[in-house]
Every structure is written in structure tokens, then in C-alpha cells.
Design an enzyme around this catalytic site. Sequence first.
Site, PDB file in Angstrom:
ATOM      1  N   THR A  25       0.801  -1.225   0.000  1.00 58.45           N
ATOM      2  CA  THR A  25       0.000   0.000   0.000  1.00 58.45           C
ATOM      3  C   THR A  25       0.833   1.273   0.000  1.00 58.45           C
ATOM      4  O   THR A  25       0.275   2.363  -0.129  1.00 58.45           O
ATOM      5  CB  THR A  25      -0.965   0.035   1.201  1.00 58.45           C
ATOM      6  OG1 THR A  25      -0.207   0.094   2.419  1.00 58.45           O
ATOM      7  CG2 THR A  25      -1.888  -1.183   1.201  1.00 58.45           C
ATOM      8  N   LEU A  26       2.160   1.153   0.120  1.00 59.92           N
ATOM      9  CA  LEU A  26       3.043   2.324   0.039  1.00 59.92           C
ATOM     10  C   LEU A  26       3.599   2.541  -1.368  1.00 59.92           C
ATOM     11  O   LEU A  26       4.308   3.517  -1.613  1.00 59.92           O
ATOM     12  CB  LEU A  26       4.206   2.179   1.035  1.00 59.92           C
ATOM     13  CG  LEU A  26       3.813   2.321   2.504  1.00 59.92           C
ATOM     14  CD1 LEU A  26       4.909   1.784   3.405  1.00 59.92           C
ATOM     15  CD2 LEU A  26       3.499   3.762   2.838  1.00 59.92           C
ATOM     16  N   GLU A  93       3.364  -0.121  10.011  1.00 61.82           N
ATOM     17  CA  GLU A  93       3.603  -1.563   9.867  1.00 61.82           C
ATOM     18  C   GLU A  93       3.500  -2.318  11.196  1.00 61.82           C
ATOM     19  O   GLU A  93       3.753  -3.522  11.242  1.00 61.82           O
ATOM     20  CB  GLU A  93       4.971  -1.807   9.221  1.00 61.82           C
ATOM     21  CG  GLU A  93       5.178  -1.077   7.900  1.00 61.82           C
ATOM     22  CD  GLU A  93       4.260  -1.508   6.768  1.00 61.82           C
ATOM     23  OE1 GLU A  93       3.325  -2.316   6.993  1.00 61.82           O
ATOM     24  OE2 GLU A  93       4.459  -1.041   5.645  1.00 61.82           O
TER      25      GLU A  93
END
Length: 162
Positions: A25-26, A93
Site C-alpha cells: 500500500t506504500l 507496519e
Amino acid sequence: MTAAVTTLAPGGPVTAELPFFVYGTLLPGEPNHDLFLRGRTAGERPAVLPRALLYDGPGYPYAIEGHGRVHGTLLVAAPGVYGELLGLLDHLEEFLGPGHPRNLYERVVREVELPGPGASVPGESAQAWVYLAATAVTRSLRTGGVLIPEGRWVTGRPPDAS
């Protein structure tokens, strides 16, 4: 002021402002890229994490050690924001510290490959921080997880319903 990081790596302690390898998702175009990385990176380029597998998670992927390759992006922190970026990514995270029992991911140093201009041209490599699934998560993925073919998060996700 930037924060120097000391951690244990396979070859011994590392003290450096290492780049980050991201694979979910980054990634550019993914939702957390703008939220966490906008204005905090000085460079981004395609990269590959060798000796790893990518599994589907609830809304995001997990990389684990394995006989495969995970495709992603190598990010270099912008000047003066390294400590801030490291803290943001650790929080995102759910990394509480090396080996912490509540970690969702472990932040580890790995060598990543930086592909050359052509498929047949060998590239260079770099050491980077990588968030790999924590031990308990890895066990669960190995026994019942869904492997993402070819280690590419964007091709591993189902298409949007819209």
C-alpha cells in the site's frame, strides 16, 4: 537533524540511513503512498526483493522469506526527514521493536536488486529496510495464506468493483 539507526543485520550491526523497500500500500498509486510518503522522499525507483514470497493479507500484502521475488519500489528519504519517516513507517507496519511479540511486521535489512535499463542488462543492488511478516504471521501464511503470483501486489489484488 536526522536519526541514525543501529540494528543487527545478517552481517553484523548496521548504522545508516538506509532506503526503504516497499511492496504494497506504500507503492506509488496506492493509498498509503500519498498519506505517508508525499514530501518525505527524495527518490523512488523500481526494485526487486530476491529470496522472498508475497502473500495476500486483509487489505495489504505480507512478504516472507522464500524461493521467489517480490517486486516493489526503493524509497530514499528526503533530507532532514529520515527519523520522522522511519517512525511513521514503523507505526504503520505495527513494528514495536526487533522480535516484539506484538509485531505485525519485522523491520530487517535486506539486499534489493535495482533492475537495469533493459531486461537483459544486470542492474545494481542496495541494502534497504524491508518490512517482512513477523514470525507468527509467517507461520499462518505458510499454512493457509494466499500466495500472490509473481510477487506483484498490483497484479495480486482483485480489480475494483467500480
